[in-house]
Design an enzyme around this catalytic site. Structure first.
Site, mmCIF file in Angstrom:
data_model
loop_
_atom_site.group_PDB
_atom_site.id
_atom_site.type_symbol
_atom_site.label_atom_id
_atom_site.label_comp_id
_atom_site.label_asym_id
_atom_site.label_seq_id
_atom_site.Cartn_x
_atom_site.Cartn_y
_atom_site.Cartn_z
ATOM 1 N N THR A 91 -68.711 49.472 -43.736
ATOM 2 C CA THR A 91 -69.594 49.900 -45.252
ATOM 3 C C THR A 91 -71.023 49.771 -44.052
ATOM 4 O OG1 THR A 91 -68.803 48.612 -46.560
ATOM 5 C CG2 THR A 91 -71.248 48.188 -46.568
ATOM 6 N N TRP A 133 -60.228 45.132 -43.562
ATOM 7 C CA TRP A 133 -60.485 46.112 -44.319
ATOM 8 C C TRP A 133 -59.900 47.340 -43.652
ATOM 9 C CZ3 TRP A 133 -63.073 42.349 -45.538
ATOM 10 C CH2 TRP A 133 -64.479 41.996 -46.415
ATOM 11 N N ASN A 179 -58.491 44.930 -48.281
ATOM 12 C CA ASN A 179 -60.035 45.001 -49.423
ATOM 13 C C ASN A 179 -60.023 45.993 -50.412
ATOM 14 O OD1 ASN A 179 -62.850 43.651 -49.964
ATOM 15 N ND2 ASN A 179 -62.952 45.394 -49.353
ATOM 16 N N GLU A 180 -60.341 45.660 -51.116
ATOM 17 C CA GLU A 180 -60.636 46.458 -52.559
ATOM 18 C C GLU A 180 -59.205 47.453 -52.515
ATOM 19 O OE1 GLU A 180 -64.582 47.454 -52.377
ATOM 20 O OE2 GLU A 180 -65.519 45.467 -52.878
ATOM 21 N N GLU A 286 -65.649 38.836 -53.880
ATOM 22 C CA GLU A 286 -66.288 38.298 -53.375
ATOM 23 C C GLU A 286 -67.785 39.468 -54.386
ATOM 24 O OE1 GLU A 286 -65.970 42.227 -50.151
ATOM 25 O OE2 GLU A 286 -67.911 43.440 -51.394
ATOM 26 N N ARG A 408 -74.240 45.648 -59.544
ATOM 27 C CA ARG A 408 -73.698 45.848 -59.913
ATOM 28 C C ARG A 408 -72.013 44.491 -60.444
ATOM 29 N NH1 ARG A 408 -71.330 45.736 -54.552
ATOM 30 N NH2 ARG A 408 -71.857 48.216 -54.660
#
EC number: 3.2.1.46
Length: 695
Positions: A91, A133, A179-180, A286, A408
């Site tokens: 990120t 991640w 992650n995600e 998160e 969001r």
């Protein structure tokens, strides 16, 4: 303390409810309790979000840490979640892995170990979570997929957990999957078995960290229910992901007992039916990710309450913990507080710190929510918690829509207006004589808010009290008397990054593996002792990643570390460079680099490259496709060279070893950006005597 007149306006006691023009709400523990509270936390990583924090001088660094972790001082955080570094852009930068290579282990790289130690030093009860991640390339064996060889990935992750204990005496409470990204049921089972075999039976697995879809699997797979304690879920992608994965998991009867806690990423305070049916703990693992002005503080106030009121989530973790990275990277100032200037010592304790304190200073993990929680008739929400020993904490928020929008997901419209609210205390709270009162008031008109102010104690009469609630307020009413608004003298004033900057990297025993102020965006740049150099380049900075990682974001094909002030236009960058790869190696220095983070592949600027084959090139982009100049340089591997790049207006010039190599190359853009160093591929390369002169 506020004046008696002001206090009487906002707060008073009614002996009889019907005397007050107020809606009535009951707080009662005798009708049964709700779910157990698991805590409020922050996330360091995903990625490199605490990068600049470690470079702060004392006493400012310790002050910042106190605001985050010290009990009864500031945010008093109860959970710290960190990235398990994977040598990849995640990120806002890359975080170094504890295993760059298969035969390599180093449990002192990066700063997450240090941060966890500092958090534990202040709060020994804080829960620690690790989550990958990305992964070093060797884990994927040439693929961008960590599940192809689950035993290898498990070995990598379990090594991190064991290293935390062996080298730092840190007990990791939870570990995540990826992650995600998609989870793999077989990998979860192998991980659980491995943790059990090495005696880490108390380490809970955070599965998925992407969406709620794994919930359906838990409903039919008892093994998975036991193996996984926290499932991370990102609610944004759920509409087209729940049903296919849910059906797949419903067919796997082994998974049921692996999951104990289900989490969500940015759930919008809502959960899904499948998750509720599991009867597992629900976490927002998160959340927030919002600019930390007062609207961001309002977002945080609303979701801390409504994650439980609407979604029965018992823990909420902020991404990110602290905005300690260059603000012009992705999601600038999206932390609970801001510390992005180690060169000046300046930092800012933002409103989310004090909003967090409204909960964390007065309710601890292990407390229980009452069943009597909910929404206020004229907007806002309230929760109540008890320790089961007679203590009661009530948190009320009345944040309006426009003053509590999170980044969001989209926030549906709602209204909040002034209201009187009467709370009737029943059950074991019916005879409470007094409650402590803490108050925050967002003031978007006069820009003079007040945060976390201790008001006069509230005397309870006949088991009821009434509040006059205005929009955009937060109240805590509690039997707990230990709350405190900690403070330090004002930090130094904010100043720009120094225009004159030098680093010779001559650090014999560095406290951290990364040089101050450099922010790696692809690859990892570490202090290095060059034992083969008998001259002035024994201590250098070295790019060490030699294989493309299993990525989470769109890493560049080149490595790059940025530094400085994004507003810089005219500057000179000088650096000694050492190409290690014979024939094919290459590296660069750069200025006016306009992008980093997840956009690093598309970075533009002025990049001055030299290669082991004796050539040079000047490009307008990191990818090297837009060539401004090129020719012979005589550079080769295994020899130190000095590069100098000067950018002035629309022209750039370059020197090699003190002599002009190219000059007056026209630069059409970008107009400003960071300085940078890097290499043309994932290759070993060294840098020394770095200097900047900016105008």
């Amino acid at each position: 303390m506020i004046s008696r007149t002001l206090f009487s306006r906002v707060l008073w006691v009614c002996s009889f409810v019907w005397w007050c023009d107020a809606e009535s709400y009951v707080l009662d523990d005798k009708i049964g309790l709700g779910r157990q509270f698991d805590g409020i936390g922050g996330l360091s990583g995903g990625g490199a979000t605490s990068r600049l924090l470690v470079n702060y001088a004392e006493p400012y660094r310790s002050q910042i840490l106190d605001y985050l972790f010290k009990p009864n001082f500031g945010a008093s955080l109860q959970i710290l979640k960190v990235e398990i570094g994977g040598d990849s852009q995640t990120t806002d930068g890359t975080e170094p892995s504890h295993m760059h290579y298969e035969n390599d282990q180093n449990y002192f790289r990066g700063y997450e170990w240090w941060l966890m130690r500092e958090a534990k030093l202040r709060n020994p009860n804080i829960k620690l979570i690790g989550l990958p991640w990305a992964f070093p390339g060797w884990v994927g064996h040439g693929t961008n997929w960590p599940y192809e060889y689950p035993d290898i990935t498990v070995y990598y992750v379990v090594s991190w957990i064991i290293g935390a204990k062996q080298y730092h005496d840190l007990d990791i409470d939870y570990v995540g999957i990826w992650n995600e990204r998609k989870f793999d049921s077989n990998y979860i089972k192998v991980l659980r078995d491995a943790l059990d075999r090495v005696g880490l039976t108390n380490v809970g697995i955070i599965a998925a960290d992407g969406n709620w879809s794994i919930s359906s699997a838990m409903g039919v797979d008892p093994y998975l229910n036991d193996a996984v304690e926290v499932i991370g879920v990102k609610i944004i992608a759920s509409d087209n992901l729940w049903q296919p994965i849910s059906l797949y998991l419903l067919l796997d009867p082994e998974l049921r007992n692996a999951v104990e806690v289900i989490g969500a990423h940015y759930p919008g305070t809502n959960t899904v039916l499948e998750a509720l049916k599991t009867e597992k703990k629900l976490w927002s693992s998160e959340d927030y990710s919002t600019y930390n002005d007062d609207v961001g503080g309002g977002c945080w106030a609303r979701i801390l309450n409504q994650n439980y009121v609407n979604g029965r989530m018992t823990a909420t973790i902020s991404w990110n913990l602290i905005a300690s990275y260059y603000e012009d990277l992705s999601f600038g100032r999206n932390g609970l507080m801001t510390a992005e200037e180690p060169w000046s010592g300046s930092y800012a304790v933002e409103s989310p710190i004090w909003i967090t304190a409204h909960t964390t200073q007065f309710a601890q993990p292990g407390w229980t929510y009452l069943q009597t929680v909910g929404h206020l008739l004229h907007g806002g929400s309230y929760v109540a918690l008890t320790d089961g020993k007679g203590n009661l904490t009530v948190i009320i928020e009345t944040m309006t829509h426009d003053h509590s929008v999170c980044i969001r997901p989209p926030l549906p419209p709602f209204n909040v207006s002034s209201q009187n609210a009467t709370f009737q205390l029943k059950g074991s709270f019916g005879s409470l004589p007094v409650l402590q009162v803490w108050h925050s008031k967002f003031d978007f008109k006069t820009k003079k808010p007040t945060f976390f102010k201790h008001l006069s104690p509230l005397k309870i009469t006949d088991g009821a009290f009434t509040l006059n609630l205005e929009p955009d307020e937060v109240y805590t009413l509690t039997t707990v008397t230990t709350g405190q608004k900690g403070s330090y003298p004002a930090p130094p004033d904010s100043t720009p990054f120094p225009k004159t900057y030098k680093d010779d990297f001559d650090v014999r025993n560095p406290h951290f593996t990364e040089a101050p102020d450099f922010a790696d965006q692809t690859g990892v740049f570490e202090y290095y002792i060059n034992l083969t150099d008998p001259g002035p380049h024994v201590f250098t900075l070295r790019q060490v990643v030699t294989q493309r990682p299993v990525t989470w974001a769109a890493d560049a094909d080149q490595t790059i570390s940025i530094i400085g002030d994004h507003s810089w236009q005219n500057l000179t960058v000088t650096c000694d460079v050492y190409i290690e790869t014979v024939k094919t190696g290459g590296l660069f220095i750069a200025g006016r680099v306009d992008k980093g983070g997840e956009s690093v592949r598309n970075a533009k600027g002025v990049f001055y490259w030299v290669y082991a084959d004796g050539t040079y090139k000047v490009t307008n982009d990191l990818s090297g496709k837009t060539v401004l100049a090129e020719g012979l340089s005589g550079t080769r591997a295994g020899v130190w060279h000095t590069l100098t790049l000067t950018i002035e207006g629309q022209y750039a010039s370059g020197m090699l070893d003190g002599y002009p190599l190219w000059k007056n190359t026209v630069v059409l853009g970008p107009q400003n950006g960071w300085a940078a160093i890097g290499s043309q591929t994932f290759e070993l390369a060294q840098f020394d005597n770095f200097a900047i002169e900016a105008k």
